[in-house]
Design an enzyme around this catalytic site. Sequence first.
Site, PDB file in Angstrom:
ATOM      1  N   GLY A  79      -2.279   3.957  -2.083  1.00 56.48           N
ATOM      2  CA  GLY A  79      -1.525   4.401  -1.602  1.00 56.48           C
ATOM      3  C   GLY A  79      -1.596   5.147  -0.300  1.00 56.48           C
ATOM      4  N   GLU A 118      -6.192   4.740  -7.745  1.00 56.80           N
ATOM      5  CA  GLU A 118      -6.157   3.467  -7.726  1.00 56.80           C
ATOM      6  C   GLU A 118      -6.130   2.517  -6.384  1.00 56.80           C
ATOM      7  OE1 GLU A 118      -2.463   2.572  -9.967  1.00 56.80           O
ATOM      8  OE2 GLU A 118      -3.174   3.387 -11.488  1.00 56.80           O
ATOM      9  N   GLY A 161      -6.432   0.632  -3.033  1.00 51.80           N
ATOM     10  CA  GLY A 161      -5.999  -1.388  -3.169  1.00 51.80           C
ATOM     11  C   GLY A 161      -6.360  -1.175  -1.604  1.00 51.80           C
ATOM     12  N   ARG A 162      -5.478  -0.911  -0.941  1.00 46.31           N
ATOM     13  CA  ARG A 162      -5.166  -1.527   0.581  1.00 46.31           C
ATOM     14  C   ARG A 162      -6.358  -0.709   1.271  1.00 46.31           C
ATOM     15  NH1 ARG A 162      -0.647  -2.871   3.629  1.00 46.31           N
ATOM     16  NH2 ARG A 162       0.843  -1.581   1.530  1.00 46.31           N
ATOM     17  N   ARG A 189       2.595 -11.488   4.975  1.00 47.20           N
ATOM     18  CA  ARG A 189       3.541 -10.015   5.697  1.00 47.20           C
ATOM     19  C   ARG A 189       4.044  -9.909   6.765  1.00 47.20           C
ATOM     20  NH1 ARG A 189       0.687  -5.736   5.780  1.00 47.20           N
ATOM     21  NH2 ARG A 189       1.545  -4.780   5.188  1.00 47.20           N
ATOM     22  N   TYR A 230       7.450  -8.159   5.064  1.00 56.92           N
ATOM     23  CA  TYR A 230       7.869  -6.562   6.158  1.00 56.92           C
ATOM     24  C   TYR A 230       7.714  -6.142   7.525  1.00 56.92           C
ATOM     25  CZ  TYR A 230       5.313  -7.085   1.341  1.00 56.92           C
ATOM     26  OH  TYR A 230       4.515  -7.309  -0.058  1.00 56.92           O
ATOM     27  N   CYS A 239       8.478 -24.983   7.973  1.00 57.52           N
ATOM     28  CA  CYS A 239       9.736 -25.427   8.659  1.00 57.52           C
ATOM     29  C   CYS A 239      10.529 -24.207   8.717  1.00 57.52           C
ATOM     30  CB  CYS A 239      10.267 -26.647   7.913  1.00 57.52           C
ATOM     31  SG  CYS A 239       9.373 -27.638   8.465  1.00 57.52           S
TER      32      CYS A 239
HETATM   33  N1  LLP Z   1      -0.898   1.873  -8.241  1.00 59.32           N
HETATM   34  C1  LLP Z   1      -0.309   1.021  -8.490  1.00 59.32           C
HETATM   35  C2  LLP Z   1       0.949   1.111  -9.288  1.00 59.32           C
HETATM   36  C3  LLP Z   1       0.663  -0.497  -7.204  1.00 59.32           C
HETATM   37  O1  LLP Z   1       1.623  -0.384  -7.668  1.00 59.32           O
HETATM   38  C4  LLP Z   1      -0.658   0.131  -6.115  1.00 59.32           C
HETATM   39  C5  LLP Z   1       0.802  -0.401  -5.248  1.00 59.32           C
HETATM   40  C6  LLP Z   1      -1.195   0.194  -5.886  1.00 59.32           C
HETATM   41  C7  LLP Z   1      -1.950   1.662  -6.859  1.00 59.32           C
HETATM   42  C8  LLP Z   1      -2.276   0.156  -4.745  1.00 59.32           C
HETATM   43  O2  LLP Z   1      -2.348   0.695  -3.443  1.00 59.32           O
HETATM   44  P1  LLP Z   1      -2.497   0.829  -2.572  1.00 59.32           P
HETATM   45  O3  LLP Z   1      -3.513   1.525  -2.764  1.00 59.32           O
HETATM   46  O4  LLP Z   1      -2.782  -0.757  -1.979  1.00 59.32           O
HETATM   47  O5  LLP Z   1      -1.071   1.054  -1.188  1.00 59.32           O
HETATM   48  N2  LLP Z   1       2.509  -5.932  -0.712  1.00 59.32           N
HETATM   49  C9  LLP Z   1       2.346  -5.211  -0.205  1.00 59.32           C
HETATM   50  C10 LLP Z   1       2.240  -3.397  -0.663  1.00 59.32           C
HETATM   51  C11 LLP Z   1       2.716  -3.351  -2.458  1.00 59.32           C
HETATM   52  C12 LLP Z   1       1.966  -2.610  -3.696  1.00 59.32           C
HETATM   53  C13 LLP Z   1       2.750  -1.980  -4.663  1.00 59.32           C
HETATM   54  N3  LLP Z   1       1.309  -1.709  -5.058  1.00 59.32           N
HETATM   55  C14 LLP Z   1       1.964  -5.467   1.252  1.00 59.32           C
HETATM   56  O6  LLP Z   1       1.559  -6.199   1.447  1.00 59.32           O
HETATM   57  O7  LLP Z   1       2.259  -4.614   2.013  1.00 59.32           O
END
Ligand code: LLP
EC number: 4.1.1.20
Length: 421
Positions: A239, A275, A277-278, A314, A318, A346
């Site tokens: 997150g 965890e 990701g982004r 995105r 969003y 389109c």
């Molecule tokens: N762990 C869990 C349980 C999650 O649901 C998520 C993201 C992460 C870790 C990773 O979060 P991060 O570090 O990436 O913020 N598609 C959306 C983002 C959806 C995130 C869903 N869960 C976007 O493009 O902003």
Amino acid sequence: MDHFLYHNGVLHAEDVPLSEIAEAVGTPFYCYSTATLTRHFRLFDEALAGMDHLVCYAMKAASNQAILKTLAALGAGMDVVSGGEYARAKAAGVPGERIVFSGVGKTRDEMRQALIGGIRQFNVESEPEMVALNAVALELGVRAPITIRVNPDVDAKTHAKIATGKSENKFGIPIARAREVYAQAAALPGLEVIGIDVHIGSQLTELAPFRLAYEKVAELTQVLRADGHDIRRLDLGGGLGIPYTRSNEAPPLPTEYGALIREVLGHLGCEIEIEPGRLIAGNAGILVARVIYVKSGEGRDFLILDAAMNDLIRPAMYDAHHDIVPLVEAAPGVEQQPYDVVGPVCESGDTFAKGRMLPPLAEGDLVAFRSAGAYGAVMSSEYNTRPLVPEVLVHGRDFAVIRSRPTFDEMINRDTIPEWL
Ligand code: LLP
């Protein structure tokens, strides 16, 4: 910091001019930087140094095999949310003991797949899931290691579609009911309760919501231990947000996030998992597109690109902002002008930006969307029968196509015709 910089007026990925990749691969394409992926993973790993920890990359952000292999080689674990992601992690060589399985709707087949293939833990999100996992584990004659995801009812102060830690969200069990649910889990012989899981949302730009959630987890750890549970692992979710513009305030750094974890949870002696990701993939990737036309509208100019909402959803989904920059740097002093930047799909939602100030651009020019490495390629579709965009990975002066653009025939031949037609 990333590795997409101008050298001699041309935007590069590490040491490769992006125009060279555009020529070789065609547009649009996603391009990732190995050095940036590596740097971001290490920032987290180092932020938790000295604590027993594992950084489990949330592969939903970008799950190409080459990206997973790059991170796995650095020691990353993986956070997976589907049987497909589990299979991808295994195919990239990640051992089961470094894979955690998250998600609110794991099926019995997915549970079986992970129990047979090996799993570090399941992050269980509900009582019915607990019952199902217990049954599957007993059927296989094993015990499934679990944490239970608690919903701390904390406002993550992020976009509503990516906030997950409020009581109205579908995620986790209410923290107020944790003792009761942990007692139920402990009574199920197919489960081994090892810890607590929490994840409150994505693109968080302040530490305060993390602090609130982690303080609640610290308190719960003590309470559950007093109840007799051997809480030895804390999964703190992902997150942490990234800067999407060059100008806005910088979100907290992984070092500050790591310091917070140490401060709030360090004394508990638990193994820590995160965890992200982004933050690992987001600024390690860009989307390169070509201007098809510049169209003059009523009081505005449209920049019509060959990339569209199906390639990068995105902004449509969003209202997300992605910086857009020309591949060839504008000469100093050139006046910028506003453009509505759109794709060829389109529908009016196929708009990347309105009134975006850019140097004058013409047909054939190349532009790059920054910060597109996370939730870019993975969320793309073939809407309008547009081929999935290829992905390219750069490593110093080398680049390689890590997913090629499908041909029209490949797309069409996935359909099958029933015998009555
Ligand atoms: N762990 C869990 C349980 C999650 O649901 C998520 C993201 C992460 C870790 C990773 O979060 P991060 O570090 O990436 O913020 N598609 C959306 C983002 C959806 C995130 C869903 N869960 C976007 O493009 O902003």
